[in-house]
Design a protein around this motif. Structure first.
Motif, short mmCIF file in Angstrom:
data_model
loop_
_atom_site.label_atom_id
_atom_site.label_comp_id
_atom_site.label_asym_id
_atom_site.label_seq_id
_atom_site.Cartn_x
_atom_site.Cartn_y
_atom_site.Cartn_z
N ASP A 101 36.61 44.09 24.49
CA ASP A 101 35.32 44.08 25.21
C ASP A 101 34.85 42.66 25.49
O ASP A 101 34.36 42.37 26.59
N GLU A 102 35.01 41.76 24.52
CA GLU A 102 34.59 40.37 24.72
C GLU A 102 35.42 39.69 25.80
O GLU A 102 34.89 38.98 26.66
N ALA A 103 36.73 39.89 25.77
CA ALA A 103 37.60 39.28 26.78
C ALA A 103 37.31 39.85 28.16
O ALA A 103 37.33 39.11 29.16
N ASP A 104 37.04 41.14 28.22
CA ASP A 104 36.77 41.80 29.50
C ASP A 104 35.55 41.23 30.22
O ASP A 104 35.47 41.31 31.45
N PRO A 109 37.13 43.42 37.27
CA PRO A 109 37.59 44.78 37.03
C PRO A 109 38.97 45.02 37.66
O PRO A 109 39.30 44.43 38.69
N LEU A 110 39.75 45.88 37.03
CA LEU A 110 41.08 46.21 37.55
C LEU A 110 40.99 47.29 38.63
O LEU A 110 40.26 48.25 38.48
N ASP A 111 41.76 47.11 39.69
CA ASP A 111 41.85 48.15 40.71
C ASP A 111 43.30 48.38 41.13
O ASP A 111 43.58 49.06 42.10
N ALA A 112 44.23 47.78 40.36
CA ALA A 112 45.66 47.93 40.65
C ALA A 112 46.44 47.60 39.38
O ALA A 112 45.90 47.02 38.44
N PHE A 113 47.71 47.98 39.37
CA PHE A 113 48.58 47.60 38.26
C PHE A 113 48.87 46.11 38.33
O PHE A 113 49.01 45.56 39.43
N PHE A 164 47.45 43.14 26.58
CA PHE A 164 47.34 43.17 28.04
C PHE A 164 46.11 42.38 28.50
O PHE A 164 46.19 41.54 29.41
N THR A 165 44.99 42.64 27.84
CA THR A 165 43.74 41.97 28.21
C THR A 165 43.84 40.47 27.96
O THR A 165 43.38 39.66 28.79
N LEU A 166 44.45 40.07 26.84
CA LEU A 166 44.60 38.64 26.55
C LEU A 166 45.54 37.96 27.54
O LEU A 166 45.34 36.79 27.88
N ALA A 167 46.55 38.69 28.01
CA ALA A 167 47.44 38.13 29.05
C ALA A 167 46.64 37.84 30.31
O ALA A 167 46.78 36.77 30.92
N ARG A 168 45.80 38.79 30.70
CA ARG A 168 44.95 38.57 31.87
C ARG A 168 43.99 37.41 31.64
O ARG A 168 43.75 36.59 32.54
N VAL A 176 45.04 31.10 37.25
CA VAL A 176 46.22 31.72 37.85
C VAL A 176 45.88 33.18 38.10
O VAL A 176 45.51 33.91 37.16
N SER A 177 45.95 33.60 39.33
CA SER A 177 45.62 34.98 39.67
C SER A 177 46.71 35.93 39.18
O SER A 177 47.90 35.64 39.29
N ASP A 178 46.26 37.08 38.67
CA ASP A 178 47.22 38.14 38.34
C ASP A 178 47.80 38.65 39.65
O ASP A 178 47.09 38.80 40.64
N LYS A 179 49.11 38.91 39.64
CA LYS A 179 49.74 39.54 40.79
C LYS A 179 49.73 41.04 40.56
O LYS A 179 50.03 41.50 39.46
N THR A 180 49.36 41.77 41.60
CA THR A 180 49.23 43.22 41.42
C THR A 180 50.29 43.95 42.23
O THR A 180 50.88 43.42 43.16
N TRP A 181 50.49 45.20 41.86
CA TRP A 181 51.45 46.06 42.51
C TRP A 181 50.76 46.97 43.47
O TRP A 181 49.73 47.52 43.20
#
Length: 181
Positions: A101-104, A109-113, A164-168, A176-181
C-alpha cells in the motif's frame, strides 16, 4: 570443519528432527524453492540502489529462513525448542500488505500487464517474484499431502505481489517507464 560431508552423495538428505528422504521429495523441493527465493531477493538487495527497501527485503529474508526451517521439520513437536525462533506470526502478512500500500502511493494505477524488466533492480525483483510464485506452488503441493503452517501460502502470495510492486517502484524512482503488454 569441512563444508562437505558426503552424506547426500546417494541422493538422500536428512530432515530437521530426524529421518531421511530422497532429495526429490516434495518437502525438500518446497524448502529448496524457498531457499532459491531467498537468494533471488539477496541478488536484488545487492543491486543498486541498495537502499530501496533494503530493511524490508532483509526482514523478508529472515522470514524465508523461518519458513524453510519449518518446512524442513516434518514433525515440529520433535524440534519445538529449536523452531521457536522460526515462528512466522500472521502479522507478517499484514506487514507485506502495508508495504504494498505504501509503495502504491507513488505509482500510477495499472491498466495493462507489465513486462518484466527496466532497471537491473526491477528485473531482479521481477525474477524474485517468479521464484516466489514457484515456491508458493511447491508449498501448495506439499500442503496437499502434509501439514504446512496456514500462514505460509498467504505470506508467499502477498510476497509475490510486493515484489511486483517493488519492481515497479524501482523503475519509477529511476525514471524508467514500465513497458506494458
Amino acid at each position: 570443519m569441512a563444508i562437505y560431508t558426503r552424506a547426500g552423495d546417494k541422493g538422500r538428505t536428512a530432515l530437521f528432527g530426524g529421518g531421511k528422504v530422497s532429495k526429490s521429495d516434495l518437502r525438500v523441493s518446497a524448502y529448496g524453492e524457498v531457499d532459491e527465493l531467498n537468494s533471488a531477493i539477496g541478488a536484488a538487495l545487492a543491486c543498486a540502489p541498495e537502499d530501496l527497501c533494503g530493511d524490508l527485503l532483509e526482514s523478508i529474508q529472515r522470514d524465508l529462513f523461518s519458513i524453510g526451517g519449518q518446512l524442513a521439520a516434518p514433525e515440529p513437536a520433535k524440534v519445538a525448542n529449536s523452531l521457536e525462533r522460526a515462528k512466522l506470526p500472521p502479522s507478517r502478512v499484514t506487514a507485506l500488505e502495508t508495504a504494498i500500500d505504501e509503495a502504491d502511493t507513488e505509482l500510477a494505477p495499472l491498466d495493462a500487464f507489465v513486462l518484466p524488466g527496466g532497471t537491473m533492480k526491477a528485473a531482479l525483483l521481477h525474477q524474485a517474484r517468479t521464484v516466489c510464485r514457484r515456491a508458493e506452488r511447491e508449498i501448495v503441493a506439499l500442503a496437499e499431502t502434509a501439514s504446512v503452517p496456514n500462514e505460509f501460502i498467504p505470506y508467499l502470495n502477498r510476497l509475490s505481489d510486493l515484489l511486483f510492486t517493488l519492481a515497479r517502484l524501482a523503475n519509477h524512482r529511476a525514471n524508467v517507464s514500465d513497458k506494458t503488454w
